[in-house]
Motif scaffolding. Structure first.
Motif, PDB file in Angstrom:
ATOM      1  N   LEU A 193      -3.383  -4.818   1.619  1.00  0.00           N
ATOM      2  CA  LEU A 193      -3.810  -3.860   0.601  1.00  0.00           C
ATOM      3  C   LEU A 193      -3.684  -4.440  -0.806  1.00  0.00           C
ATOM      4  CD1 LEU A 193      -2.337  -0.485   1.929  1.00  0.00           C
ATOM      5  CD2 LEU A 193      -4.710  -1.235   1.968  1.00  0.00           C
ATOM      6  N   LEU A 194      -2.634  -5.216  -1.054  1.00  0.00           N
ATOM      7  CA  LEU A 194      -2.444  -5.788  -2.385  1.00  0.00           C
ATOM      8  C   LEU A 194      -3.502  -6.838  -2.706  1.00  0.00           C
ATOM      9  CD1 LEU A 194       1.447  -6.271  -2.421  1.00  0.00           C
ATOM     10  CD2 LEU A 194       0.131  -4.408  -3.435  1.00  0.00           C
ATOM     11  N   THR A 195      -3.981  -7.535  -1.694  1.00  0.00           N
ATOM     12  CA  THR A 195      -4.904  -8.652  -1.904  1.00  0.00           C
ATOM     13  C   THR A 195      -6.352  -8.219  -1.916  1.00  0.00           C
ATOM     14  OG1 THR A 195      -3.304 -10.069  -0.750  1.00  0.00           O
ATOM     15  CG2 THR A 195      -5.513 -10.953  -1.059  1.00  0.00           C
ATOM     16  N   ALA A 196      -6.685  -7.150  -1.214  1.00  0.00           N
ATOM     17  CA  ALA A 196      -8.081  -6.738  -1.070  1.00  0.00           C
ATOM     18  C   ALA A 196      -8.723  -6.503  -2.440  1.00  0.00           C
ATOM     19  CB  ALA A 196      -8.169  -5.483  -0.224  1.00  0.00           C
ATOM     20  N   GLU A 197      -9.896  -7.069  -2.622  1.00  0.00           N
ATOM     21  CA  GLU A 197     -10.636  -6.882  -3.871  1.00  0.00           C
ATOM     22  C   GLU A 197     -11.490  -5.629  -3.845  1.00  0.00           C
ATOM     23  OE1 GLU A 197     -12.853 -10.385  -4.635  1.00  0.00           O
ATOM     24  OE2 GLU A 197     -11.078 -11.673  -4.860  1.00  0.00           O
ATOM     25  N   SER A 198     -11.728  -5.091  -2.649  1.00  0.00           N
ATOM     26  CA  SER A 198     -12.508  -3.854  -2.544  1.00  0.00           C
ATOM     27  C   SER A 198     -11.952  -3.018  -1.402  1.00  0.00           C
ATOM     28  CB  SER A 198     -13.990  -4.168  -2.312  1.00  0.00           C
ATOM     29  OG  SER A 198     -14.171  -4.974  -1.166  1.00  0.00           O
ATOM     30  N   LEU A 199     -11.688  -1.748  -1.698  1.00  0.00           N
ATOM     31  CA  LEU A 199     -11.148  -0.810  -0.724  1.00  0.00           C
ATOM     32  C   LEU A 199     -12.028   0.432  -0.686  1.00  0.00           C
ATOM     33  CD1 LEU A 199      -7.405  -0.965  -1.832  1.00  0.00           C
ATOM     34  CD2 LEU A 199      -8.238  -1.737   0.378  1.00  0.00           C
ATOM     35  N   ALA A 200     -12.000   1.115   0.430  1.00  0.00           N
ATOM     36  CA  ALA A 200     -12.695   2.395   0.563  1.00  0.00           C
ATOM     37  C   ALA A 200     -11.896   3.266   1.525  1.00  0.00           C
ATOM     38  CB  ALA A 200     -14.118   2.197   1.067  1.00  0.00           C
ATOM     39  N   THR A 201     -12.159   4.564   1.496  1.00  0.00           N
ATOM     40  CA  THR A 201     -11.462   5.506   2.366  1.00  0.00           C
ATOM     41  C   THR A 201     -12.469   6.329   3.148  1.00  0.00           C
ATOM     42  OG1 THR A 201     -11.347   7.105   0.565  1.00  0.00           O
ATOM     43  CG2 THR A 201      -9.428   5.692   0.896  1.00  0.00           C
ATOM     44  N   LEU A 202     -12.023   6.816   4.289  1.00  0.00           N
ATOM     45  CA  LEU A 202     -12.822   7.704   5.129  1.00  0.00           C
ATOM     46  C   LEU A 202     -11.955   8.904   5.471  1.00  0.00           C
ATOM     47  CD1 LEU A 202     -15.266   8.444   6.876  1.00  0.00           C
ATOM     48  CD2 LEU A 202     -14.298   7.021   8.698  1.00  0.00           C
ATOM     49  N   ASP A 203     -12.354  10.062   4.981  1.00  0.00           N
ATOM     50  CA  ASP A 203     -11.583  11.292   5.191  1.00  0.00           C
ATOM     51  C   ASP A 203     -11.960  11.898   6.537  1.00  0.00           C
ATOM     52  OD1 ASP A 203     -10.024  13.490   4.911  1.00  0.00           O
ATOM     53  OD2 ASP A 203     -11.231  14.454   3.369  1.00  0.00           O
ATOM     54  N   ARG A 204     -11.545  11.219   7.592  1.00  0.00           N
ATOM     55  CA  ARG A 204     -11.867  11.661   8.950  1.00  0.00           C
ATOM     56  C   ARG A 204     -10.815  11.128   9.900  1.00  0.00           C
ATOM     57  NH1 ARG A 204     -14.289  10.642  13.885  1.00  0.00           N
ATOM     58  NH2 ARG A 204     -16.063  11.954  14.493  1.00  0.00           N
ATOM     59  N   VAL A 205     -10.391  11.954  10.850  1.00  0.00           N
ATOM     60  CA  VAL A 205      -9.451  11.500  11.885  1.00  0.00           C
ATOM     61  C   VAL A 205     -10.204  10.607  12.855  1.00  0.00           C
ATOM     62  CG1 VAL A 205      -8.012  12.227  13.816  1.00  0.00           C
ATOM     63  CG2 VAL A 205      -7.947  13.506  11.677  1.00  0.00           C
ATOM     64  N   CYS A 206      -9.850   9.335  12.879  1.00  0.00           N
ATOM     65  CA  CYS A 206     -10.509   8.377  13.762  1.00  0.00           C
ATOM     66  C   CYS A 206      -9.615   7.919  14.908  1.00  0.00           C
ATOM     67  CB  CYS A 206     -10.978   7.156  12.956  1.00  0.00           C
ATOM     68  SG  CYS A 206     -12.278   7.532  11.759  1.00  0.00           S
ATOM     69  N   VAL A 207      -8.312   8.147  14.796  1.00  0.00           N
ATOM     70  CA  VAL A 207      -7.370   7.708  15.824  1.00  0.00           C
ATOM     71  C   VAL A 207      -6.451   8.858  16.187  1.00  0.00           C
ATOM     72  CG1 VAL A 207      -5.454   6.154  16.360  1.00  0.00           C
ATOM     73  CG2 VAL A 207      -7.403   5.310  15.049  1.00  0.00           C
ATOM     74  N   HIS A 208      -6.263   9.055  17.481  1.00  0.00           N
ATOM     75  CA  HIS A 208      -5.246   9.975  17.971  1.00  0.00           C
ATOM     76  C   HIS A 208      -4.005   9.150  18.310  1.00  0.00           C
ATOM     77  CE1 HIS A 208      -8.229  13.379  19.120  1.00  0.00           C
ATOM     78  NE2 HIS A 208      -7.707  13.562  17.933  1.00  0.00           N
ATOM     79  N   TYR A 209      -2.966   9.343  17.525  1.00  0.00           N
ATOM     80  CA  TYR A 209      -1.720   8.585  17.596  1.00  0.00           C
ATOM     81  C   TYR A 209      -0.787   9.297  18.569  1.00  0.00           C
ATOM     82  CZ  TYR A 209       2.627   6.516  15.695  1.00  0.00           C
ATOM     83  OH  TYR A 209       3.830   5.877  15.537  1.00  0.00           O
ATOM     84  N   ARG A 210      -0.695   8.767  19.769  1.00  0.00           N
ATOM     85  CA  ARG A 210       0.066   9.430  20.825  1.00  0.00           C
ATOM     86  C   ARG A 210       1.568   9.396  20.538  1.00  0.00           C
ATOM     87  NH1 ARG A 210      -1.391  10.345  26.105  1.00  0.00           N
ATOM     88  NH2 ARG A 210      -3.127   8.864  25.930  1.00  0.00           N
ATOM     89  N   GLN A 211       2.177  10.589  20.597  1.00  0.00           N
ATOM     90  CA  GLN A 211       3.629  10.705  20.470  1.00  0.00           C
ATOM     91  C   GLN A 211       4.199  10.916  21.864  1.00  0.00           C
ATOM     92  OE1 GLN A 211       4.930  10.496  17.003  1.00  0.00           O
ATOM     93  NE2 GLN A 211       2.850   9.676  17.175  1.00  0.00           N
ATOM     94  N   ARG A 212       4.735   9.856  22.426  1.00  0.00           N
ATOM     95  CA  ARG A 212       5.245   9.960  23.792  1.00  0.00           C
ATOM     96  C   ARG A 212       6.489  10.833  23.853  1.00  0.00           C
ATOM     97  NH1 ARG A 212       5.171   4.069  26.648  1.00  0.00           N
ATOM     98  NH2 ARG A 212       3.594   3.065  25.343  1.00  0.00           N
ATOM     99  N   ARG A 213       6.625  11.521  24.967  1.00  0.00           N
ATOM    100  CA  ARG A 213       7.828  12.334  25.170  1.00  0.00           C
ATOM    101  C   ARG A 213       9.059  11.435  25.266  1.00  0.00           C
ATOM    102  NH1 ARG A 213      10.452  14.423  29.769  1.00  0.00           N
ATOM    103  NH2 ARG A 213      11.615  16.328  29.316  1.00  0.00           N
TER     104      ARG A 213
END
Length: 737
Positions: A193-213
């Motif tokens: 992130l510190l090095t990137a010369e160009s960044l963009a964002t996407l306001d959308r859930v693209c990953v379901h991060y599984r919380q294991r029991r």
């Protein structure tokens, strides 16, 4: 060369790996390669990867001779990648449907930035889904692409590799690689992130991060958490080698101290006896990387001074304080409950007040709010009050006095008010007094089974106490009904001695009285662009499902329909998108109906209300069999629909794209539906109820015939919304019976 290289390292995840791989290969954006890395896994991960590779040429299997850990496996995947962008996905997580298409579209919109940051949601074993709390940092408002200086808040988003897409040429040019260790994401994401010369964002859930029991790597108790110190050494070493990044040291320092404090205070992270050592190392790092003047939180003093024993003493004192407070609160509540019970018994012995009425609604405002307004307008001497349940304060109409459940004023109102109006059950402990009048408004016209019909539908009935339901029915004096179908249904499933008032639904009066100016004002308040076709999407609850995610991909539908359409999403799980307006928490469904140009629903009762507006309705019946099996239905909606019927998402898109949603056939179906279910909804239903119940009148206002009604006009282009002549047939009686 594919657009995406999706890299999935796998180690001891055989139960979750198929779902992960399927979520990638089933993406609607097929221009990808899936690099599945078997990190010398002792279970069936390697065999599963080979099976997928044999079925789909886009799968590149990589088998490592020895276990390298998550970082090493990702590096092996990077070496095999040939796509324009790298996307990392942990093997127990999944991509959401159409995620890569949304990422590809956003990359194109923003000119192929070095890094695109998208959102994720935590998914739990019990079906819960919780979106990232810092989703506001991913807003797409403002210029893009941008530099980190423009949006430094991105450094506070979860520091993981899998919530971003990286331009492969950018990664190769700077030689980014994952280091070995437990916290390998830290020295990857900060430098990227510190090095990137160009960044963009996407306001959308693209990953379901599984919380294991059980079994989460970072949630286990282990000395491997000491790896965090070495990883932050790498981060600061990277910054020190590049003087142009020195301005980021204060923010990195704050992030480091906060990370140490989080690991230390988590009960399940550090082994017994290692906390003092961890805090000493954290204190040494604090001194080594401290930036004078950096603002810190109060909890960071724990790291600064290495207050291990002090922290433990404070923890013990806090535990004792919590236990004492809990006992005190219990005692206060017991005393208060007894006092309120005595207060209620006293109020029951005082005379009823014939000029008082109490109203409440289970959800939003609905019929009780419309009746409350009519009570005040037609009987000015009446004083009205509204029971405002916790979390529903925004839904309280502006006129009546507010009552907080459980308060002394609440019990006084229930004991001494002559009129009580509700769309659900009143307080279980309420005792109906002689002379009190209970008006049950119900909640619209029933399509799915209700009342005693749910005895054979355990999925829909859930925890319904049918004995309590019948006790509540025995307190009703009047039940409102909008049509003959509802009357026959309510009297059968709620057997009692009440009187049914088949006068129409008061909540629909506003649909007939509103003007074009009202419609324009409501659309502006919701942010509907001028000239747009606003689709109100209001699905029914699925009793057979724990999670209530929309069955439709709303973003895909809008992409296919073009920029003219916007969508008002009234869904249990808030929907997001550039042309999706979340109205899930809006307290007034009637306002949403007025603001929209067409209703898209499945089995929700709102279709019966919306039909009175004489605006197009489209029903989506893809899972009708499952709904009917779980809830039951009083008639087959597909045989008697209020408009066009879509049996799949593609068919739904076709209905809107071809104009069938507002065509003559749809209008004919709507006209027949209106005649059956909207015979009384002429804008004077609330007046008829008040005149009968409060004023005791028997000569009620006559019903305006369907053909003579002028419901609020749609803001959509007039040529598209054609109204056909009303079907012939007998009109509803107007003698108030």
């Amino acid at each position: 060369m594919p657009r995406f290289s999706v890299i999935v390292p796998a180690y001891k995840v055989q139960a979750y790996l198929p779902a992960c791989l399927d979520s990638v290969l089933s993406q609607s954006y097929p221009d990808l390669e899936l690099i599945a890395v078997d990190d010398c896994s002792p279970d069936a991960c390697g065999a599963l990867i080979d099976e997928y590779a044999a079925r789909d040429a886009r799968v590149k299997p990589v088998h490592l001779a020895e276990n390298r850990g998550l970082g090493g496996a990702r590096n092996a995947g990077i070496a095999e990648a040939s796509g324009d962008y790298l996307v990392f996905l942990d093997s127990d997580d999944t991509l959401t449907p159409d995620a890569l298409r949304a990422v590809a579209d956003r990359l194109k919109e923003t000119g192929d930035p070095d890094v695109l940051v998208f959102d994720y949601a935590r998914t739990y074993w019990d079906g819960r889904e919780v979106r990232n709390q810092l989703a506001a940092q991913l807003t797409e408002q403002g210029p893009a692409p941008f530099r980190l200086e423009d949006r430094p808040g991105l450094l506070r988003v979860l520091m993981v590799a899998w919530n971003k897409a990286y331009r492969r040429e950018f990664v190769a040019r700077h030689g980014f690689r994952f280091p070995p260790g437990y916290y390998e994401d830290t020295p990857w994401t900060f430098p990227v992130l510190l090095t990137a010369e160009s960044l963009a964002t996407l306001d959308r859930v693209c990953v379901h991060y599984r919380q294991r029991r059980r079994g989460s790597i970072l949630g286990t108790t282990s000395r491997k958490h000491f790896d965090l110190f070495e990883q932050y050494d790498r981060v600061f070493a990277y910054v020190e080698e590049r003087p142009e990044l020195a301005r980021w040291r204060p923010e990195l320092f704050r992030r480091m101290v906060d990370h140490y404090a989080t690991v230390f205070t988590k009960r399940d992270r550090l082994p017994r006896g290692s906390h003092g050592e961890f805090l000493r190392l954290a204190r040494a790092h604090y001194r080594r990387y401290r930036v004078p003047g950096a603002r810190l939180r109060l909890r960071h003093t724990l790291v600064r001074f290495g207050l291990h024993r002090t922290f433990r003493a404070l923890q013990l004192a806090a535990a004792v304080r919590r236990r004492a407070l809990k006992s005190a609160v219990w005692l206060v509540r017991a005393v208060r409950t007894a006092a309120l019970g005595l207060h209620y018994r006293i109020q029951l012995r005082l005379p009823l007040r014939s000029d008082r009425a109490v109203f409440t609604a289970e959800e939003g405002r609905g019929d009780p709010a419309a009746l409350e307004e009519a009570f005040r307008a037609l009987v000015p001497r009446l004083s009205t009050a509204w029971i405002a349940r916790p979390g529903q304060e925004h839904a309280v109409p502006p006129g009546p006095r507010r009552l907080r459940p459980g308060s002394a004023a609440y019990w006084t109102a229930l004991a001494r008010s002559r009129y009580l109006v509700a769309d659900a059950a009143f307080e279980r402990r309420l005792r109906k007094r002689p002379g009190q009048v209970f008006v049950q408004t119900q909640r619209g016209t029933p399509l799915g089974h209700a009342g005693l019909d749910l005895l054979e539908r355990p999925a829909a009935a859930r925890d319904t106490d049918f004995a309590e339901l019948l006790r509540d029915v025995d307190r009703w004096d009047y039940v409102l009904s909008g049509n003959r179908h509802a009357t026959l249904t309510w009297e059968r499933v709620h057997p009692g001695r009440y009187t049914t008032l088949e006068y129409g639904l008061p909540r629909n009066d506003v649909l007939q009285r509103a003007t074009a100016a009202d419609v324009a004002r409501l659309r502006a308040s919701l942010g509907v662009p001028e000239g747009a076709v606003a689709i109100l999407y209001a699905p029914a609850r699925r009793d057979h499902r724990c999670t209530q995610r929309p069955l439709l991909d709303l973003e895909r539908i809008l992409r296919r329909l073009g920029p003219r359409f916007v969508l008002l999403a009234r869904t249990p799980a808030p929907a997001r998108g550039t042309r999706i307006i979340d109205v899930s928490g809006h307290p007034d469904p009637a306002a949403l109906c007025l603001a929209s140009d067409v209703l898209l629903t499945d089995y929700a009762p709102v279709m019966f209300d919306y039909a009175g507006l004489d605006r197009p309705i489209v029903v989506h019946t893809e899972d009708w069999a499952a709904y009917e099996a779980a809830r039951g239905a009083y008639f087959d909606l597909r045989d008697f629909p209020p408009g066009a019927v879509a049996r799949s998402e593609d068919e739904l898109i076709d209905i809107f794209a071809t104009g069938h949603w507002c065509g003559s056939r749809s209008a004919q179906l709507r006209a027949a539906f209106r005649e059956r279910f909207c015979p009384w909804d002429d804008g004077r239903a609330a007046e008829r109820v008040v005149r009968r119940v409060v004023l005791g009148e028997t000569e009620l206002p006559p019903v305006v015939p369907l053909a003579d009604r002028t419901p609020a006009p749609s803001a959509c282009a007039r040529p598209q919304l054609v109204t056909v002549p009303q079907p012939s047939g007998p009109r509803p009686v107007t003698d108030g019976s």
